[in-house]
Design a protein around this motif. Structure first.
Motif, PDB file in Angstrom:
ATOM      1  N   VAL A 238       0.841  -1.188   0.000  1.00 17.27           N
ATOM      2  CA  VAL A 238       0.000   0.000   0.000  1.00 17.27           C
ATOM      3  C   VAL A 238       0.882   1.246   0.000  1.00 17.27           C
ATOM      4  CG1 VAL A 238      -1.979  -1.101   1.100  1.00 17.27           C
ATOM      5  CG2 VAL A 238      -0.233  -0.053   2.517  1.00 17.27           C
ATOM      6  N   VAL A 239       0.444   2.255  -0.741  1.00 22.96           N
ATOM      7  CA  VAL A 239       1.207   3.498  -0.866  1.00 22.96           C
ATOM      8  C   VAL A 239       0.247   4.681  -0.817  1.00 22.96           C
ATOM      9  CG1 VAL A 239       2.697   4.868  -2.381  1.00 22.96           C
ATOM     10  CG2 VAL A 239       2.989   2.387  -2.277  1.00 22.96           C
ATOM     11  N   ARG A 240       0.590   5.675  -0.014  1.00 23.22           N
ATOM     12  CA  ARG A 240      -0.173   6.927   0.026  1.00 23.22           C
ATOM     13  C   ARG A 240       0.477   7.891  -0.959  1.00 23.22           C
ATOM     14  NH1 ARG A 240      -3.839   8.206   3.189  1.00 23.22           N
ATOM     15  NH2 ARG A 240      -3.232   6.784   4.850  1.00 23.22           N
ATOM     16  N   LEU A 241      -0.328   8.520  -1.807  1.00 18.27           N
ATOM     17  CA  LEU A 241       0.168   9.473  -2.800  1.00 18.27           C
ATOM     18  C   LEU A 241      -0.046  10.902  -2.299  1.00 18.27           C
ATOM     19  CD1 LEU A 241      -1.290   7.759  -5.983  1.00 18.27           C
ATOM     20  CD2 LEU A 241       1.084   7.707  -5.197  1.00 18.27           C
ATOM     21  N   HIS A 242       0.893  11.770  -2.581  1.00 19.02           N
ATOM     22  CA  HIS A 242       0.803  13.168  -2.167  1.00 19.02           C
ATOM     23  C   HIS A 242      -0.040  13.966  -3.162  1.00 19.02           C
ATOM     24  CE1 HIS A 242       3.742  12.465   0.936  1.00 19.02           C
ATOM     25  NE2 HIS A 242       4.507  11.866   0.037  1.00 19.02           N
ATOM     26  N   ASN A 243      -0.705  14.985  -2.653  1.00 19.34           N
ATOM     27  CA  ASN A 243      -1.502  15.913  -3.456  1.00 19.34           C
ATOM     28  C   ASN A 243      -2.587  15.247  -4.298  1.00 19.34           C
ATOM     29  OD1 ASN A 243       0.157  18.048  -2.513  1.00 19.34           O
ATOM     30  ND2 ASN A 243       1.675  17.523  -4.086  1.00 19.34           N
ATOM     31  N   PRO A 244      -3.476  14.481  -3.658  1.00 13.73           N
ATOM     32  CA  PRO A 244      -4.565  13.877  -4.435  1.00 13.73           C
ATOM     33  C   PRO A 244      -5.520  14.951  -4.953  1.00 13.73           C
ATOM     34  CG  PRO A 244      -4.965  13.577  -2.095  1.00 13.73           C
ATOM     35  CD  PRO A 244      -3.587  14.197  -2.227  1.00 13.73           C
TER      36      PRO A 244
ATOM     37  N   GLY B  36       5.138  -0.008 -10.656  1.00 10.70           N
ATOM     38  CA  GLY B  36       5.367   1.334 -11.196  1.00 10.70           C
ATOM     39  C   GLY B  36       4.228   1.821 -12.059  1.00 10.70           C
ATOM     40  N   PHE B  37       3.681   0.945 -12.898  1.00  8.67           N
ATOM     41  CA  PHE B  37       2.552   1.324 -13.752  1.00  8.67           C
ATOM     42  C   PHE B  37       1.323   1.611 -12.900  1.00  8.67           C
ATOM     43  CE2 PHE B  37      -1.021   0.747 -16.580  1.00  8.67           C
ATOM     44  CZ  PHE B  37      -0.602   1.394 -17.737  1.00  8.67           C
ATOM     45  N   CYS B  38       1.132   0.832 -11.842  1.00  7.90           N
ATOM     46  CA  CYS B  38       0.008   1.046 -10.926  1.00  7.90           C
ATOM     47  C   CYS B  38       0.122   2.434 -10.294  1.00  7.90           C
ATOM     48  CB  CYS B  38      -0.007  -0.049  -9.858  1.00  7.90           C
ATOM     49  SG  CYS B  38      -1.346   0.091  -8.652  1.00  7.90           S
ATOM     50  N   GLN B  39       1.291   2.762  -9.793  1.00  7.51           N
ATOM     51  CA  GLN B  39       1.504   4.059  -9.153  1.00  7.51           C
ATOM     52  C   GLN B  39       1.246   5.209 -10.134  1.00  7.51           C
ATOM     53  OE1 GLN B  39       5.559   5.023  -8.070  1.00  7.51           O
ATOM     54  NE2 GLN B  39       4.852   6.320  -6.402  1.00  7.51           N
ATOM     55  N   LYS B  40       1.791   5.092 -11.315  1.00  9.71           N
ATOM     56  CA  LYS B  40       1.629   6.145 -12.330  1.00  9.71           C
ATOM     57  C   LYS B  40       0.159   6.304 -12.717  1.00  9.71           C
ATOM     58  CE  LYS B  40       3.349   7.405 -16.901  1.00  9.71           C
ATOM     59  NZ  LYS B  40       4.208   7.017 -18.016  1.00  9.71           N
TER      60      LYS B  40
END
Length: 180
Positions: A73-79, A132-136
């Motif tokens: 699991v990863v939290r992304l900044h500035n959603p 990486g593709f998931c994150q992007k």
């Protein structure tokens, strides 16, 4: 017989011509062992008949919700919640949208308790992808975070989701026994 007899979701009379056509032009010559890389082309070729005819080729998506698969699991900044809301309000391939109830918190009022329930909006990429593709992909749609399952399933999450959504794998063409 054109279709395997063990398939229960095949409407042979209705599907014979479209399945034959899509196979002849090469859109439905899929290898299940290769994790259905051509399923998108096959589904597009069959169009509105996909739901009735995918079983004729053994290509119907499977529900893997009762299987546990490790995930990251990863939290992304500035959603951008407004963008994510637009993305989840429209059904668009190759994504599947899911909204599920989640318990957010319990508020105590003296002897009474109030359970606050909210909705978590999630989007699942139908095919298997790398981390990486998931994150992007999730970042590009304004997601606040994502869960990447070790079989390659990618789930993007709205900022309202707690505990990174749930552990249900709902990527249509990403079998649970696959590892990336």
């Amino acid at each position: 017989m054109l279709f395997p007899s063990y398939l229960t979701t095949c409407y042979e009379k209705q599907c014979r011509s479209i399945v034959t056509q899509c196979m002849l032009i090469g859109n439905c010559n899929c290898e299940i062992d290769m994790f259905c890389e051509c399923c998108f082309d096959c589904e597009k070729c069959m169009g509105d008949m996909w739901d009735k005819c995918c079983g004729c080729l053994g290509l119907c998506p499977t529900n893997y919700t009762n299987i546990y698969i490790e995930s990251l699991v990863v939290r992304l900044h500035n959603p951008v919640d407004s963008l994510f809301d637009i993305m989840t309000s429209q059904t668009r391939s190759p994504w599947t949208t899911d909204n599920f109830a989640q318990y957010k918190k319990v508020i105590r009022h003296g002897a009474f308790k109030e359970v606050v329930v909210s909705t978590c909006a999630a989007m699942y990429l139908d095919r298997c992808v790398n981390w990486g593709f998931c994150q992007k992909s999730c970042r590009s749609m304004g997601s606040a975070g994502f869960r990447w399952f070790h079989n390659g399933c990618c789930m993007c999450l709205h900022s309202e989701c707690v505990n990174f959504g749930n552990t249900n794998v709902k990527c249509r063409y990403c079998p649970p026994n696959r590892s990336l």
